[in-house]
Structures are given as C-alpha cells and as structure tokens.
Scaffold this motif. Structure first.
Motif, PDB file in Angstrom:
ATOM      1  N   ILE A 170      31.602  33.924  77.691  1.00  0.00           N
ATOM      2  CA  ILE A 170      31.901  32.434  77.124  1.00  0.00           C
ATOM      3  C   ILE A 170      30.541  31.571  77.676  1.00  0.00           C
ATOM      4  CG2 ILE A 170      33.337  30.363  77.366  1.00  0.00           C
ATOM      5  CD1 ILE A 170      35.725  32.516  76.914  1.00  0.00           C
ATOM      6  N   SER A 171      30.546  32.375  79.337  1.00  0.00           N
ATOM      7  CA  SER A 171      29.980  30.851  79.841  1.00  0.00           C
ATOM      8  C   SER A 171      28.560  31.380  79.732  1.00  0.00           C
ATOM      9  CB  SER A 171      30.181  32.382  81.955  1.00  0.00           C
ATOM     10  OG  SER A 171      31.083  31.662  82.354  1.00  0.00           O
ATOM     11  N   GLN A 172      28.117  32.647  79.048  1.00  0.00           N
ATOM     12  CA  GLN A 172      26.934  33.056  78.685  1.00  0.00           C
ATOM     13  C   GLN A 172      26.300  32.034  77.125  1.00  0.00           C
ATOM     14  OE1 GLN A 172      25.563  37.138  77.874  1.00  0.00           O
ATOM     15  NE2 GLN A 172      23.793  36.474  77.146  1.00  0.00           N
ATOM     16  N   ASP A 173      27.778  31.790  76.241  1.00  0.00           N
ATOM     17  CA  ASP A 173      27.173  31.159  75.357  1.00  0.00           C
ATOM     18  C   ASP A 173      27.646  29.624  75.664  1.00  0.00           C
ATOM     19  OD1 ASP A 173      27.045  33.248  73.382  1.00  0.00           O
ATOM     20  OD2 ASP A 173      29.708  33.004  73.895  1.00  0.00           O
ATOM     21  N   LEU A 174      28.129  29.261  76.656  1.00  0.00           N
ATOM     22  CA  LEU A 174      27.445  27.365  77.225  1.00  0.00           C
ATOM     23  C   LEU A 174      26.560  27.370  77.960  1.00  0.00           C
ATOM     24  CD1 LEU A 174      31.784  27.114  78.273  1.00  0.00           C
ATOM     25  CD2 LEU A 174      30.616  26.149  76.242  1.00  0.00           C
ATOM     26  N   GLU A 175      25.176  28.755  77.958  1.00  0.00           N
ATOM     27  CA  GLU A 175      24.683  28.421  78.555  1.00  0.00           C
ATOM     28  C   GLU A 175      24.469  28.155  79.869  1.00  0.00           C
ATOM     29  OE1 GLU A 175      21.849  25.596  76.742  1.00  0.00           O
ATOM     30  OE2 GLU A 175      21.909  26.701  75.086  1.00  0.00           O
ATOM     31  N   LEU A 224      32.522  30.706  69.052  1.00  0.00           N
ATOM     32  CA  LEU A 224      31.671  31.019  68.621  1.00  0.00           C
ATOM     33  C   LEU A 224      30.889  30.817  67.187  1.00  0.00           C
ATOM     34  CD1 LEU A 224      31.985  34.097  70.704  1.00  0.00           C
ATOM     35  CD2 LEU A 224      30.326  32.332  71.675  1.00  0.00           C
ATOM     36  N   TYR A 225      32.386  30.971  66.212  1.00  0.00           N
ATOM     37  CA  TYR A 225      32.022  30.901  64.632  1.00  0.00           C
ATOM     38  C   TYR A 225      31.204  29.311  64.374  1.00  0.00           C
ATOM     39  CZ  TYR A 225      32.774  30.894  59.915  1.00  0.00           C
ATOM     40  OH  TYR A 225      33.660  31.428  58.496  1.00  0.00           O
ATOM     41  N   LYS A 226      31.992  27.812  64.854  1.00  0.00           N
ATOM     42  CA  LYS A 226      31.189  26.849  64.707  1.00  0.00           C
ATOM     43  C   LYS A 226      30.563  26.441  66.333  1.00  0.00           C
ATOM     44  CE  LYS A 226      34.576  26.457  61.260  1.00  0.00           C
ATOM     45  NZ  LYS A 226      33.829  25.767  59.676  1.00  0.00           N
ATOM     46  N   ARG A 227      30.371  27.705  66.533  1.00  0.00           N
ATOM     47  CA  ARG A 227      29.368  26.425  67.692  1.00  0.00           C
ATOM     48  C   ARG A 227      29.974  25.509  68.568  1.00  0.00           C
ATOM     49  NH1 ARG A 227      23.964  28.618  67.803  1.00  0.00           N
ATOM     50  NH2 ARG A 227      23.688  29.736  65.851  1.00  0.00           N
ATOM     51  N   ASP A 228      31.592  25.650  69.131  1.00  0.00           N
ATOM     52  CA  ASP A 228      31.738  24.544  69.479  1.00  0.00           C
ATOM     53  C   ASP A 228      32.064  24.964  71.124  1.00  0.00           C
ATOM     54  OD1 ASP A 228      33.761  22.245  69.526  1.00  0.00           O
ATOM     55  OD2 ASP A 228      34.722  22.862  67.837  1.00  0.00           O
ATOM     56  N   ASN A 229      31.839  24.021  72.194  1.00  0.00           N
ATOM     57  CA  ASN A 229      31.456  23.910  72.932  1.00  0.00           C
ATOM     58  C   ASN A 229      32.666  24.017  73.732  1.00  0.00           C
ATOM     59  OD1 ASN A 229      28.934  25.068  72.917  1.00  0.00           O
ATOM     60  ND2 ASN A 229      28.185  23.352  74.309  1.00  0.00           N
ATOM     61  N   ALA A 230      33.651  22.845  73.072  1.00  0.00           N
ATOM     62  CA  ALA A 230      34.676  22.086  73.739  1.00  0.00           C
ATOM     63  C   ALA A 230      35.973  24.018  73.264  1.00  0.00           C
ATOM     64  CB  ALA A 230      35.121  21.501  72.602  1.00  0.00           C
ATOM     65  N   LYS A 231      35.429  23.863  72.249  1.00  0.00           N
ATOM     66  CA  LYS A 231      37.101  25.437  71.933  1.00  0.00           C
ATOM     67  C   LYS A 231      36.470  26.586  73.164  1.00  0.00           C
ATOM     68  CE  LYS A 231      37.212  24.597  66.858  1.00  0.00           C
ATOM     69  NZ  LYS A 231      36.918  23.317  67.102  1.00  0.00           N
TER      70      LYS A 231
END
Length: 357
Positions: free
Chosen positions: A163-168, A121-128
């Motif tokens: 996390i699913s929500q953050d991954l859209e 979330l902090y780095k906007r890194d979907n891989a993480k």
C-alpha cells in the motif's frame, strides 16, 4: 438493507388475480395509493402492511422482502472477502458497520483492510488506501486472535509495504520489504522500486538477480509437478501442451555462450517430451526431441556447471550455486527419468541416441 415491498405487493396481488382497484377496495384506500406503493413512490403505513400480510397469508418479513442476514463474525468476514474478490463497493458500508460492531475482532479488521486495499487500487483512490493502512495498523495488536495459518505478522507488514508503494511512499515500502525479505521473498519488489530511480538502478541489480533465480527455480518445480500430474493420469495431451509452453521459456534461460545447469534440466524435459510424443503417436517428433535431450546431456556432462550466473540477466559474478536431485550427471538424470516413465519404447529411443554418439 434492501426492502422489496413494492415488488412484493405487485407479485402477491397478481398471484391472486386482483387488479389494483380490487386491492384498493379490500384495504379501503385509493387506487392511486396502490399504484404508488407498487411503483415505489410511497410506502404504506405499518397497519396497512400488517393488514396486507394477513390478507396475502404471509409474514411481514416476506412481504417486505427482508431476508435475515447472518451477522456473526465468521459470516461477515466471508462476505467482506467476497466483496474484495468481486470489487464490490457496497462492501465498504458493511465493513464500516462490522468495524463498529466488532471493533476488536482481528478477522473483521483484517478483512476490512484488505477490502479497502483492493478497492483503493481498483478505483485509484488514495483515501481508501490510507484507510487500509490505518486498519492494518489496528490489526497488528489483534493478531493473537488469528487462526488462519496463511496470515501472519509478515502478511500484515507486506500488505502495508504494498500500500505504501501504491501511495508512492517508496522509502517506507522499501523499509518494510527489506525487513521481511526472508530468503529473497520480496527481492522483486525491492528491485522494482530501486530500479525506478536512475541514481539507484545499480543497487537494484542484486535484488532483481536474486528474484530472477528464485522464480525461475520455482517455475521449473511447478512445471515438473504439473508434468508428473498429467503423466500419472495419462493425460498426454495436457502434458504435451505443458511442455510446448514451458520448453521455449526454459531453453531461453541459460546464457548461450556457456554450459549451464539448465542444460541438464532441459535435457530431462526434452526426454519427457519425447516420451509424451511417442504416447500421442508422433514418432518422428519424438526422435527430434530425444536428439535434443541427448545433445544437451552431452554438452552438460562435458563441462558441468552449477553456477547461478550461467542464467541470462543474473548478476555477473553471482557466487551462488544451484542444486538438484535429478542425478549426479545429465546421463544419470536421463536414466532416472526413464525409470520414472517405465516405458520400453522411450528407453529404446534413448538408447539409440546414446549408441549413435
């Protein structure tokens, strides 16, 4: 692992008031070699490190600057939790090492997942974030090891939903939130996701309405808890600051066109405010607050309503009702509050309000 050999050589040499030339002479090396060691440009061979440790009367560990780290499961989990809190990217390397060392430890897998989520979330890194999901799935069959009462299967599923929500992946997030929405706990998340879609906006309304009522009730209870805390410790300044912050929020909750159970609750809070103002030497302000407490009590008792839809933005036609333990009427609630305060001055002021009616 951080090695501080260069810094250690320089420190020990200076402590003994030696120049680089003198140390080079002792060790039988060139001045340039000592310079490179201290500058971190090269590293002495092991026999020279042993010789220096002996010369400086210290251990090789100390000379290297090596500190033995506690790598037991609990200590490692605490470090991962700390890295999560401070958003330390270096924690990911430790997490992966710990996962190799303790691949079937619930707390290691779970803490690693939480670290990846926080940094994703902090780095906007979907891989993480995807790595966090993978670890949460791995943590589920290990849950029987868990001894922390604040972590449950629901905790894992809700983290996966977030996390699913953050991954859209809104559909997966909705599915998980709905499956674990006990007592409307995640109605805010469900409503927020649905409201983003113009075609499903109306579907969001019941969830948002439920969440609004749940969280407003929780805020009222929390403020009352703080108020009791401050009054019991006679910290009237903090009590006054709390009420000055909370009352504008609470008085904005009910719909202005109808009587609401919030009128009864706000009457009690205004009476407490009058008490606090008396204790802080503000009698005129206390009278104004007592007058408002009395006005709201009379308003509620004339047409009492515990309907949830008397709250602003709550869904029209909401058929739920609200309960409280303040007293059968607003007038009784005021009397119960006065007993709790046990203050003759406040009781007299309230009686004046009642007699003036």
């Amino acid at each position: 692992m951080e090695i501080k050999l260069a810094e250690s050589i320089r420190t020990f040499r200076k402590e003994r008031s030696l120049t680089q030339e003198q140390l080079a002479e002792v060790l039988g090396v060139t001045v340039g070699a000592v310079y490179k060691w201290e500058a971190g440009l090269s590293t002495p061979e092991l026999p020279l490190i042993v010789e220096m440790a002996d010369f400086f009367d210290t251990s090789i560990d100390v000379l290297l600057g090596y500190i033995l780290k506690d790598n037991r499961i609990d200590a490692t989990a605490r470090r991962l939790r700390h890295c999560q809190r401070v958003k330390d990217l270096n924690g990911l390397e430790e997490a992966e090492k710990a996962l190799k060392k303790y691949p079937n430890s619930f707390i290691i897998v779970y803490r690693s997942a939480m670290l990846y989520q926080a940094l994703g979330l902090y780095k906007r890194d979907n891989a993480k974030l995807r790595r966090a999901l993978e670890l949460l799935e791995k943590a589920r069959p290990l849950l029987h090891q868990n001894t922390n009462p604040r972590i449950s299967e629901q905790t894992l599923y809700v983290a996966m939903a977030e996390i699913s929500q953050d991954l859209e992946d809104d559909e997966r997030a909705l599915e998980l939130f709905r499956q674990h929405n006990t007592d409307g706990l995640y109605s805010d998340c469900i409503g927020m996701i649905l409201a983003k879609d113009a075609k499903r906006a109306q579907e969001a309304l019941p969830y948002l309405s439920e969440s609004l009522l749940i969280h407003e009730a929780a805020l009222v209870r929390t403020v009352m808890g703080y108020l009791n805390l401050f009054l019991n410790s006679r910290d009237y300044a903090q009590a006054q600051a709390l009420l000055a912050w909370a009352l504008p929020i609470f008085t904005a909750m009910p719909r202005p066109e109808c009587t609401s159970f919030m009128d009864k609750i706000n009457s009690v809070f205004y009476l407490f405010q009058a008490h606090v103002l008396l204790k802080t030497g503000q009698p005129e302000e206390a009278r104004t607050s007592a007058e408002e407490a009395h006005r709201l009590a009379v308003r509620f008792d004339a047409a009492p309503s515990y309907a949830a839809d008397t709250i602003r933005f709550a869904m029209p036609g909401e058929d739920s009702t609200v309960n409280d333990d303040l007293g059968e009427t607003a007038a009784q609630a005021a009397q119960n509050a006065l007993k709790q305060m046990d203050d003759p001055q406040t009781t007299t002021l309230w009686q004046e309000m009642c007699d003036a009616r």
